[in-house]
Design a protein around this motif. Structure first.
Motif, PDB file in Angstrom:
ATOM      1  N   TRP A 195      99.292 -56.813  11.712  1.00 44.30           N
ATOM      2  CA  TRP A 195     100.414 -55.901  11.890  1.00 44.30           C
ATOM      3  C   TRP A 195     101.742 -56.650  11.960  1.00 44.30           C
ATOM      4  O   TRP A 195     101.801 -57.822  12.301  1.00 44.30           O
ATOM      5  CB  TRP A 195     100.231 -55.037  13.136  1.00 44.30           C
ATOM      6  CG  TRP A 195     100.380 -55.781  14.425  1.00 44.30           C
ATOM      7  CD1 TRP A 195     101.506 -55.872  15.210  1.00 44.30           C
ATOM      8  CD2 TRP A 195      99.384 -56.566  15.098  1.00 44.30           C
ATOM      9  NE1 TRP A 195     101.261 -56.647  16.328  1.00 44.30           N
ATOM     10  CE2 TRP A 195      99.958 -57.091  16.271  1.00 44.30           C
ATOM     11  CE3 TRP A 195      98.049 -56.870  14.812  1.00 44.30           C
ATOM     12  CZ2 TRP A 195      99.262 -57.908  17.157  1.00 44.30           C
ATOM     13  CZ3 TRP A 195      97.361 -57.693  15.693  1.00 44.30           C
ATOM     14  CH2 TRP A 195      97.959 -58.188  16.848  1.00 44.30           C
ATOM     15  N   VAL A 227     100.623 -51.829   9.604  1.00 42.32           N
ATOM     16  CA  VAL A 227      99.381 -52.156  10.302  1.00 42.32           C
ATOM     17  C   VAL A 227      98.268 -51.961   9.287  1.00 42.32           C
ATOM     18  O   VAL A 227      98.266 -50.990   8.527  1.00 42.32           O
ATOM     19  CB  VAL A 227      99.153 -51.314  11.579  1.00 42.32           C
ATOM     20  CG1 VAL A 227      99.035 -49.837  11.289  1.00 42.32           C
ATOM     21  CG2 VAL A 227      97.936 -51.827  12.358  1.00 42.32           C
ATOM     22  N   THR A 260      96.634 -54.006  19.044  1.00 47.57           N
ATOM     23  CA  THR A 260      97.845 -54.675  18.586  1.00 47.57           C
ATOM     24  C   THR A 260      98.847 -54.801  19.732  1.00 47.57           C
ATOM     25  O   THR A 260      98.705 -54.152  20.762  1.00 47.57           O
ATOM     26  CB  THR A 260      98.484 -53.879  17.433  1.00 47.57           C
ATOM     27  OG1 THR A 260      98.729 -52.537  17.876  1.00 47.57           O
ATOM     28  CG2 THR A 260      97.582 -53.863  16.213  1.00 47.57           C
TER      29      THR A 260
END
Length: 190
Positions: free
Chosen positions: A99, A84, A118
């Protein structure tokens, strides 16, 4: 809010790009620490060179994937990791996140806006996303944390990317599952 006030005590100039990368070695392969170190180094160098936007982030992740793939080509349990990364363009107060795998980014704003930025590349997330299982059922399955994308082993994964232009001061948190497994909800992390 001005960009300078969004980043607290960090001394910034009008054209500063801040970057951070967190990589987590895949525990079922040989030399996961080598994969994580290689990916973090290559991605960070690429981001600082020219990566404060989505194309730059995508290129940095691709460079990291290529570098990790070259560590042990053709080896079944080759070094592998998740990643990430984030950049902050201080001139525009824009955060770009990329990511691969289940390492995460969270935005934890001082005004209470706390959110996950994310979406895990994992078996559980895919089952929930496809509408096959609800989140609680998916997370109880033994395959829940099996990642579906990673760097290494010949993979050239498509990274997830997102951008954020915060309207209040806050903290950008990048972490591996070593943290979020214990506290996955953004409000609780905040």
């Amino acid at each position: 809010a001005s960009p300078a006030s969004l980043f607290g005590d960090v001394l910034i100039t009008p054209a500063t790009t801040l970057a951070a990368v967190v990589c987590d070695g895949v525990s079922t392969v040989r030399r996961p620490e080598l994969a994580a170190h290689t990916a973090a180094t290559v991605a960070l160098d690429a981001l600082l060179a020219d990566g404060a936007d989505v194309p730059g982030m995508t290129a940095a992740v691709a460079a990291a994937a290529d570098a990790v793939a070259r560590l042990a080509p053709g080896v079944p349990d080759a070094p592998s990791c998740t990643l990430v990364a984030a950049t902050v363009d201080t001139a525009t107060a824009t955060i770009t996140v990329g990511w691969v795998g289940d390492s995460r980014a969270y935005w934890l704003a001082e005004n209470g806006d706390a959110r996950l930025l994310t979406a895990d590349h994992s078996w559980a997330a895919e089952m929930v996303g496809a509408g096959i299982l609800d989140a609680a059922s998916a997370m109880r399955d033994p395959r829940a944390h099996a990642i579906t994308r990673w760097l290494g082993g010949g993979n050239a994964p498509e990274p997830g990317t997102t951008t954020l232009s915060p309207d209040a001061p806050g903290v950008l948190l990048l972490c591996s599952d070593g943290l979020w497994n214990y506290e996955p909800d953004a409000p609780d992390l905040a």
